[in-house]
Scaffold this motif. Structure first.
Motif, PDB file in Angstrom:
ATOM      1  N   SER A 177       0.834  -1.214   0.000  1.00 34.06           N
ATOM      2  CA  SER A 177       0.000   0.000   0.000  1.00 34.06           C
ATOM      3  C   SER A 177       0.861   1.253   0.000  1.00 34.06           C
ATOM      4  O   SER A 177       0.566   2.228  -0.708  1.00 34.06           O
ATOM      5  N   ARG A 178       1.924   1.220   0.783  1.00 36.14           N
ATOM      6  CA  ARG A 178       2.848   2.368   0.851  1.00 36.14           C
ATOM      7  C   ARG A 178       3.510   2.612  -0.507  1.00 36.14           C
ATOM      8  O   ARG A 178       3.689   3.754  -0.931  1.00 36.14           O
ATOM      9  N   ILE A 179       3.868   1.544  -1.205  1.00 34.10           N
ATOM     10  CA  ILE A 179       4.461   1.689  -2.542  1.00 34.10           C
ATOM     11  C   ILE A 179       3.473   2.388  -3.469  1.00 34.10           C
ATOM     12  O   ILE A 179       3.835   3.314  -4.190  1.00 34.10           O
ATOM     13  N   PHE A 180       2.217   1.941  -3.448  1.00 30.66           N
ATOM     14  CA  PHE A 180       1.208   2.576  -4.301  1.00 30.66           C
ATOM     15  C   PHE A 180       1.046   4.047  -3.952  1.00 30.66           C
ATOM     16  O   PHE A 180       1.013   4.894  -4.839  1.00 30.66           O
ATOM     17  N   ASN A 181       0.958   4.348  -2.661  1.00 29.21           N
ATOM     18  CA  ASN A 181       0.744   5.734  -2.231  1.00 29.21           C
ATOM     19  C   ASN A 181       1.961   6.617  -2.471  1.00 29.21           C
ATOM     20  O   ASN A 181       1.842   7.697  -3.058  1.00 29.21           O
ATOM     21  N   ASP A 182       3.123   6.173  -2.002  1.00 34.29           N
ATOM     22  CA  ASP A 182       4.304   7.030  -1.967  1.00 34.29           C
ATOM     23  C   ASP A 182       5.099   7.048  -3.266  1.00 34.29           C
ATOM     24  O   ASP A 182       5.615   8.091  -3.658  1.00 34.29           O
ATOM     25  N   LYS A 183       5.232   5.899  -3.912  1.00 35.24           N
ATOM     26  CA  LYS A 183       6.094   5.834  -5.097  1.00 35.24           C
ATOM     27  C   LYS A 183       5.328   5.988  -6.399  1.00 35.24           C
ATOM     28  O   LYS A 183       5.851   6.516  -7.375  1.00 35.24           O
ATOM     29  N   LEU A 184       4.079   5.496  -6.429  1.00 31.28           N
ATOM     30  CA  LEU A 184       3.301   5.545  -7.669  1.00 31.28           C
ATOM     31  C   LEU A 184       2.242   6.645  -7.652  1.00 31.28           C
ATOM     32  O   LEU A 184       1.628   6.919  -8.670  1.00 31.28           O
ATOM     33  N   ASN A 185       2.026   7.238  -6.472  1.00 31.96           N
ATOM     34  CA  ASN A 185       0.978   8.255  -6.304  1.00 31.96           C
ATOM     35  C   ASN A 185      -0.384   7.745  -6.755  1.00 31.96           C
ATOM     36  O   ASN A 185      -1.130   8.439  -7.446  1.00 31.96           O
ATOM     37  N   ILE A 186      -0.673   6.503  -6.383  1.00 28.09           N
ATOM     38  CA  ILE A 186      -1.950   5.872  -6.711  1.00 28.09           C
ATOM     39  C   ILE A 186      -2.614   5.490  -5.392  1.00 28.09           C
ATOM     40  O   ILE A 186      -2.022   4.808  -4.568  1.00 28.09           O
ATOM     41  N   ARG A 187      -3.844   5.926  -5.235  1.00 28.24           N
ATOM     42  CA  ARG A 187      -4.596   5.581  -4.028  1.00 28.24           C
ATOM     43  C   ARG A 187      -5.528   4.420  -4.352  1.00 28.24           C
ATOM     44  O   ARG A 187      -6.359   4.514  -5.256  1.00 28.24           O
ATOM     45  N   VAL A 188      -5.377   3.336  -3.603  1.00 25.15           N
ATOM     46  CA  VAL A 188      -6.228   2.159  -3.769  1.00 25.15           C
ATOM     47  C   VAL A 188      -7.018   1.987  -2.473  1.00 25.15           C
ATOM     48  O   VAL A 188      -6.459   1.624  -1.443  1.00 25.15           O
ATOM     49  N   ASP A 189      -8.315   2.276  -2.532  1.00 19.90           N
ATOM     50  CA  ASP A 189      -9.147   2.235  -1.330  1.00 19.90           C
ATOM     51  C   ASP A 189      -9.580   0.822  -0.961  1.00 19.90           C
ATOM     52  O   ASP A 189      -9.770   0.522   0.209  1.00 19.90           O
ATOM     53  N   ASP A 190      -9.742  -0.042  -1.959  1.00 26.03           N
ATOM     54  CA  ASP A 190     -10.233  -1.396  -1.722  1.00 26.03           C
ATOM     55  C   ASP A 190      -9.228  -2.398  -2.284  1.00 26.03           C
ATOM     56  O   ASP A 190      -8.880  -2.318  -3.464  1.00 26.03           O
ATOM     57  N   PRO A 191      -8.732  -3.333  -1.467  1.00 26.38           N
ATOM     58  CA  PRO A 191      -7.737  -4.295  -1.955  1.00 26.38           C
ATOM     59  C   PRO A 191      -8.253  -5.198  -3.069  1.00 26.38           C
ATOM     60  O   PRO A 191      -7.476  -5.877  -3.724  1.00 26.38           O
ATOM     61  N   ALA A 192      -9.577  -5.201  -3.320  1.00 27.06           N
ATOM     62  CA  ALA A 192     -10.147  -6.019  -4.388  1.00 27.06           C
ATOM     63  C   ALA A 192     -10.361  -5.225  -5.679  1.00 27.06           C
ATOM     64  O   ALA A 192     -10.839  -5.773  -6.673  1.00 27.06           O
ATOM     65  N   THR A 193     -10.008  -3.955  -5.700  1.00 32.91           N
ATOM     66  CA  THR A 193     -10.165  -3.124  -6.893  1.00 32.91           C
ATOM     67  C   THR A 193      -9.304  -3.668  -8.024  1.00 32.91           C
ATOM     68  O   THR A 193      -8.118  -3.920  -7.838  1.00 32.91           O
ATOM     69  N   ASP A 194      -9.911  -3.836  -9.203  1.00 28.56           N
ATOM     70  CA  ASP A 194      -9.163  -4.292 -10.379  1.00 28.56           C
ATOM     71  C   ASP A 194      -8.326  -3.113 -10.881  1.00 28.56           C
ATOM     72  O   ASP A 194      -8.853  -2.141 -11.416  1.00 28.56           O
ATOM     73  N   LEU A 195      -7.023  -3.203 -10.688  1.00 31.05           N
ATOM     74  CA  LEU A 195      -6.120  -2.087 -10.978  1.00 31.05           C
ATOM     75  C   LEU A 195      -6.006  -1.799 -12.466  1.00 31.05           C
ATOM     76  O   LEU A 195      -5.792  -0.654 -12.868  1.00 31.05           O
ATOM     77  N   PHE A 196      -6.138  -2.829 -13.302  1.00 31.92           N
ATOM     78  CA  PHE A 196      -6.032  -2.635 -14.745  1.00 31.92           C
ATOM     79  C   PHE A 196      -7.354  -2.131 -15.325  1.00 31.92           C
ATOM     80  O   PHE A 196      -7.377  -1.188 -16.109  1.00 31.92           O
ATOM     81  N   GLU A 197      -8.454  -2.751 -14.902  1.00 33.34           N
ATOM     82  CA  GLU A 197      -9.767  -2.382 -15.431  1.00 33.34           C
ATOM     83  C   GLU A 197     -10.125  -0.935 -15.089  1.00 33.34           C
ATOM     84  O   GLU A 197     -10.737  -0.239 -15.886  1.00 33.34           O
ATOM     85  N   THR A 198      -9.730  -0.495 -13.902  1.00 35.44           N
ATOM     86  CA  THR A 198     -10.040   0.877 -13.473  1.00 35.44           C
ATOM     87  C   THR A 198      -9.062   1.897 -14.054  1.00 35.44           C
ATOM     88  O   THR A 198      -9.278   3.096 -13.919  1.00 35.44           O
ATOM     89  N   GLY A 199      -7.976   1.411 -14.661  1.00 33.04           N
ATOM     90  CA  GLY A 199      -6.987   2.316 -15.235  1.00 33.04           C
ATOM     91  C   GLY A 199      -5.988   2.849 -14.218  1.00 33.04           C
ATOM     92  O   GLY A 199      -5.162   3.701 -14.553  1.00 33.04           O
ATOM     93  N   LEU A 200      -6.064   2.368 -12.984  1.00 30.34           N
ATOM     94  CA  LEU A 200      -5.108   2.825 -11.973  1.00 30.34           C
ATOM     95  C   LEU A 200      -3.687   2.377 -12.307  1.00 30.34           C
ATOM     96  O   LEU A 200      -2.727   3.070 -12.005  1.00 30.34           O
ATOM     97  N   LEU A 201      -3.567   1.205 -12.920  1.00 35.75           N
ATOM     98  CA  LEU A 201      -2.252   0.650 -13.236  1.00 35.75           C
ATOM     99  C   LEU A 201      -2.144   0.482 -14.746  1.00 35.75           C
ATOM    100  O   LEU A 201      -2.841  -0.335 -15.345  1.00 35.75           O
ATOM    101  N   ASP A 202      -1.288   1.308 -15.375  1.00 38.75           N
ATOM    102  CA  ASP A 202      -1.022   1.162 -16.801  1.00 38.75           C
ATOM    103  C   ASP A 202       0.354   0.526 -16.969  1.00 38.75           C
ATOM    104  O   ASP A 202       1.000   0.150 -15.995  1.00 38.75           O
ATOM    105  N   SER A 203       0.812   0.405 -18.195  1.00 41.49           N
ATOM    106  CA  SER A 203       2.068  -0.317 -18.440  1.00 41.49           C
ATOM    107  C   SER A 203       3.262   0.355 -17.770  1.00 41.49           C
ATOM    108  O   SER A 203       4.123  -0.328 -17.200  1.00 41.49           O
TER     109      SER A 203
END
Length: 80
Positions: A11-37
């Motif tokens: 979670s810290r990596i997502f917040n601090d290094k990628l500047n991506i907030r993930v509120d729910d651990p079940a969120t599909d990161l690719f489908e929502t566009g939070l995680l691109d290539s």
């Protein structure tokens, strides 16, 4: 490091290094566009550094990175 600590570190990596907030651990990161290539490559590099491990991109199954929960499971399995 137990699963709770792995979850916090990921979670810290997502917040601090990628500047991506993930509120729910079940969120599909690719489908929502939070995680691109680009973010995926940055994530892998950050995971390798944080957990002192090597992740072979040729052997990666994207399902292992689809959700925050899946990433935690992947790291836990890699760490034995």
């Amino acid at each position: 490091m137990d699963q709770g600590q792995v979850t916090s570190a990921v979670s810290r990596i997502f917040n601090d290094k990628l500047n991506i907030r993930v509120d729910d651990p079940a969120t599909d990161l690719f489908e929502t566009g939070l995680l691109d290539s680009l973010a995926f490559v940055e994530l892998v590099a950050a995971l390798e550094e944080e957990f002192d491990t090597q992740i072979d991109l040729m052997e990666v199954d994207l399902e292992d990175f689809q959700t925050l929960g899946a990433i935690v499971g992947f790291i836990a399995a890699k760490r034995g």
